[in-house]
Design a protein around this motif. Structure first.
Motif, PDB file in Angstrom:
ATOM      1  N   ARG A 107      40.548  57.804  32.324  1.00  0.00           N
ATOM      2  CA  ARG A 107      39.269  57.444  32.913  1.00  0.00           C
ATOM      3  C   ARG A 107      39.272  57.518  34.440  1.00  0.00           C
ATOM      4  NH1 ARG A 107      37.806  52.108  29.196  1.00  0.00           N
ATOM      5  NH2 ARG A 107      37.728  53.215  27.177  1.00  0.00           N
ATOM      6  N   LEU A 108      40.421  57.762  35.023  1.00  0.00           N
ATOM      7  CA  LEU A 108      40.509  57.969  36.468  1.00  0.00           C
ATOM      8  C   LEU A 108      40.773  59.440  36.724  1.00  0.00           C
ATOM      9  CD1 LEU A 108      42.636  54.902  37.705  1.00  0.00           C
ATOM     10  CD2 LEU A 108      40.143  55.171  37.702  1.00  0.00           C
ATOM     11  N   SER A 109      40.024  60.007  37.625  1.00  0.00           N
ATOM     12  CA  SER A 109      40.193  61.431  37.935  1.00  0.00           C
ATOM     13  C   SER A 109      41.194  61.599  39.064  1.00  0.00           C
ATOM     14  CB  SER A 109      38.857  62.046  38.340  1.00  0.00           C
ATOM     15  OG  SER A 109      37.929  61.963  37.277  1.00  0.00           O
ATOM     16  N   PRO A 110      42.207  62.446  38.882  1.00  0.00           N
ATOM     17  CA  PRO A 110      43.160  62.696  39.966  1.00  0.00           C
ATOM     18  C   PRO A 110      42.461  63.280  41.189  1.00  0.00           C
ATOM     19  CG  PRO A 110      44.006  63.521  37.870  1.00  0.00           C
ATOM     20  CD  PRO A 110      42.577  63.154  37.644  1.00  0.00           C
ATOM     21  N   GLU A 111      42.904  62.840  42.364  1.00  0.00           N
ATOM     22  CA  GLU A 111      42.304  63.296  43.616  1.00  0.00           C
ATOM     23  C   GLU A 111      42.906  64.607  44.106  1.00  0.00           C
ATOM     24  OE1 GLU A 111      41.526  59.602  46.248  1.00  0.00           O
ATOM     25  OE2 GLU A 111      43.218  59.072  44.939  1.00  0.00           O
ATOM     26  N   ALA A 112      44.094  64.966  43.578  1.00  0.00           N
ATOM     27  CA  ALA A 112      44.735  66.239  43.925  1.00  0.00           C
ATOM     28  C   ALA A 112      45.724  66.561  42.818  1.00  0.00           C
ATOM     29  CB  ALA A 112      45.423  66.153  45.286  1.00  0.00           C
ATOM     30  N   ARG A 113      46.110  67.816  42.748  1.00  0.00           N
ATOM     31  CA  ARG A 113      47.057  68.219  41.714  1.00  0.00           C
ATOM     32  C   ARG A 113      47.937  69.340  42.231  1.00  0.00           C
ATOM     33  NH1 ARG A 113      43.760  69.575  36.704  1.00  0.00           N
ATOM     34  NH2 ARG A 113      42.502  67.851  37.537  1.00  0.00           N
ATOM     35  N   ILE A 114      49.130  69.436  41.638  1.00  0.00           N
ATOM     36  CA  ILE A 114      50.049  70.528  41.941  1.00  0.00           C
ATOM     37  C   ILE A 114      50.577  71.069  40.627  1.00  0.00           C
ATOM     38  CG2 ILE A 114      52.017  68.943  42.211  1.00  0.00           C
ATOM     39  CD1 ILE A 114      53.216  70.916  44.207  1.00  0.00           C
ATOM     40  N   ASP A 115      50.649  72.387  40.530  1.00  0.00           N
ATOM     41  CA  ASP A 115      51.110  73.034  39.297  1.00  0.00           C
ATOM     42  C   ASP A 115      52.498  73.627  39.551  1.00  0.00           C
ATOM     43  OD1 ASP A 115      51.462  74.269  36.904  1.00  0.00           O
ATOM     44  OD2 ASP A 115      49.594  75.431  36.951  1.00  0.00           O
ATOM     45  N   LEU A 116      53.524  73.012  38.969  1.00  0.00           N
ATOM     46  CA  LEU A 116      54.899  73.496  39.111  1.00  0.00           C
ATOM     47  C   LEU A 116      55.307  74.381  37.947  1.00  0.00           C
ATOM     48  CD1 LEU A 116      56.582  70.129  40.202  1.00  0.00           C
ATOM     49  CD2 LEU A 116      55.631  71.923  41.678  1.00  0.00           C
ATOM     50  N   HIS A 117      54.404  74.613  37.029  1.00  0.00           N
ATOM     51  CA  HIS A 117      54.714  75.386  35.833  1.00  0.00           C
ATOM     52  C   HIS A 117      55.154  76.798  36.213  1.00  0.00           C
ATOM     53  CE1 HIS A 117      53.686  77.806  32.205  1.00  0.00           C
ATOM     54  NE2 HIS A 117      54.266  76.783  31.608  1.00  0.00           N
ATOM     55  N   GLY A 118      56.297  77.213  35.663  1.00  0.00           N
ATOM     56  CA  GLY A 118      56.816  78.553  35.930  1.00  0.00           C
ATOM     57  C   GLY A 118      57.806  78.609  37.068  1.00  0.00           C
ATOM     58  N   MET A 119      57.946  77.523  37.853  1.00  0.00           N
ATOM     59  CA  MET A 119      58.898  77.505  38.968  1.00  0.00           C
ATOM     60  C   MET A 119      60.292  77.116  38.467  1.00  0.00           C
ATOM     61  SD  MET A 119      56.875  75.653  42.088  1.00  0.00           S
ATOM     62  CE  MET A 119      55.237  76.169  42.612  1.00  0.00           C
ATOM     63  N   THR A 120      61.299  77.533  39.227  1.00  0.00           N
ATOM     64  CA  THR A 120      62.652  77.061  38.962  1.00  0.00           C
ATOM     65  C   THR A 120      62.819  75.672  39.573  1.00  0.00           C
ATOM     66  OG1 THR A 120      63.555  78.030  40.990  1.00  0.00           O
ATOM     67  CG2 THR A 120      63.496  79.436  39.029  1.00  0.00           C
ATOM     68  N   LEU A 121      63.906  74.994  39.229  1.00  0.00           N
ATOM     69  CA  LEU A 121      64.162  73.666  39.797  1.00  0.00           C
ATOM     70  C   LEU A 121      64.320  73.743  41.315  1.00  0.00           C
ATOM     71  CD1 LEU A 121      66.707  72.191  37.204  1.00  0.00           C
ATOM     72  CD2 LEU A 121      64.249  71.795  37.356  1.00  0.00           C
ATOM     73  N   ALA A 122      64.977  74.793  41.787  1.00  0.00           N
ATOM     74  CA  ALA A 122      65.184  74.942  43.228  1.00  0.00           C
ATOM     75  C   ALA A 122      63.869  75.189  43.952  1.00  0.00           C
ATOM     76  CB  ALA A 122      66.156  76.089  43.498  1.00  0.00           C
ATOM     77  N   GLU A 123      62.919  75.841  43.310  1.00  0.00           N
ATOM     78  CA  GLU A 123      61.624  76.094  43.930  1.00  0.00           C
ATOM     79  C   GLU A 123      60.703  74.877  43.836  1.00  0.00           C
ATOM     80  OE1 GLU A 123      61.426  80.902  42.838  1.00  0.00           O
ATOM     81  OE2 GLU A 123      60.388  79.407  41.614  1.00  0.00           O
ATOM     82  N   ALA A 124      60.767  74.173  42.695  1.00  0.00           N
ATOM     83  CA  ALA A 124      59.819  73.094  42.448  1.00  0.00           C
ATOM     84  C   ALA A 124      60.123  71.839  43.263  1.00  0.00           C
ATOM     85  CB  ALA A 124      59.815  72.752  40.963  1.00  0.00           C
TER      86      ALA A 124
END
Length: 208
Positions: A107-124
């Motif tokens: 019921r609370l809308s996030p104010e910002a988001r980040i998509d780490l999907h597809g990144m490696t651990l070193a990149e994320a």
């Protein structure tokens, strides 16, 4: 006729008595010491029958077993490690109870988001650090971190492989430096915001 034995005279008897009185025995103690008693042989213990190697197993050997009996309870039981959602649900509640209930119910809308999907651990990892610190610095409170659920590939090896490395690693990063002072609460996102493939991150107010 046999030869008749001559009897000793009185003088010969007296002389023999003197000679016998002057003699000394070679082993006087051995002549009067009784022989020690011989101990009876100890009985040899009969070996117990080994049921594992015995050719015959009697009914008396099986009397303790009952078909269908339950397994004896032991004091130690294997407890599987709690899943990631269980660990997050059992974490101490640091934010407002009503706000937390609204957040987990979507019921609370996030104010910002980040998509780490597809990144490696070193990149994320560095991307997550920059995003969280920037969001707190600008006064945001609720942000969404998307990790994805992880692809289920072939797993034919003897050691199971954990799928969704980012999904398991992001909560640890959020509770470690330098992000721990900025993060107030972490929870699995509602289905409308990604479910098991995303996290709500509720930030502390910036000290500035």
């Amino acid at each position: 006729m046999g030869r008749r034995r001559r009897r000793l005279s009185e003088e010969e008897q007296a002389l023999w008595a003197q000679v016998a009185a002057s003699t000394v025995a070679l082993h006087p103690a051995a002549q009067h010491q009784p022989k020690p008693p011989v101990a009876p042989p100890s009985p040899v213990a009969k070996p117990k029958p080994n049921l594992h190697h015995s050719a015959r197993v009697t009914h008396a050997d099986l009397v303790a077993f009952r078909l269908g009996q339950s397994v004896v309870e032991t004091a130690w039981r294997h407890q599987p490690a709690p899943s990631l959602p269980e660990r997050l649900a059992e974490a101490p509640l640091n934010m407002d109870v009503k706000a937390h209930r609204k957040m987990t119910r979507g019921r609370l809308s996030p104010e910002a988001r980040i998509d780490l999907h597809g990144m490696t651990l070193a990149e994320a990892h560095p991307e997550l650090i920059r995003f969280i610190l920037r969001a707190q610095d600008t006064g945001l409170r609720l942000v969404l971190v998307i990790t994805g659920k992880g692809r289920l590939g072939a797993d034919d090896g003897p050691i199971p492989t954990r799928h969704g490395l980012l999904r398991h690693q992001v909560p640890h990063w959020l509770h470690q430096m330098p992000l721990a002072p900025a993060v107030l609460q972490v929870a699995q996102a509602h289905l409308k915001h990604g479910g098991a493939g995303a996290y709500y991150v509720y930030l502390r107010r910036s000290a500035r």
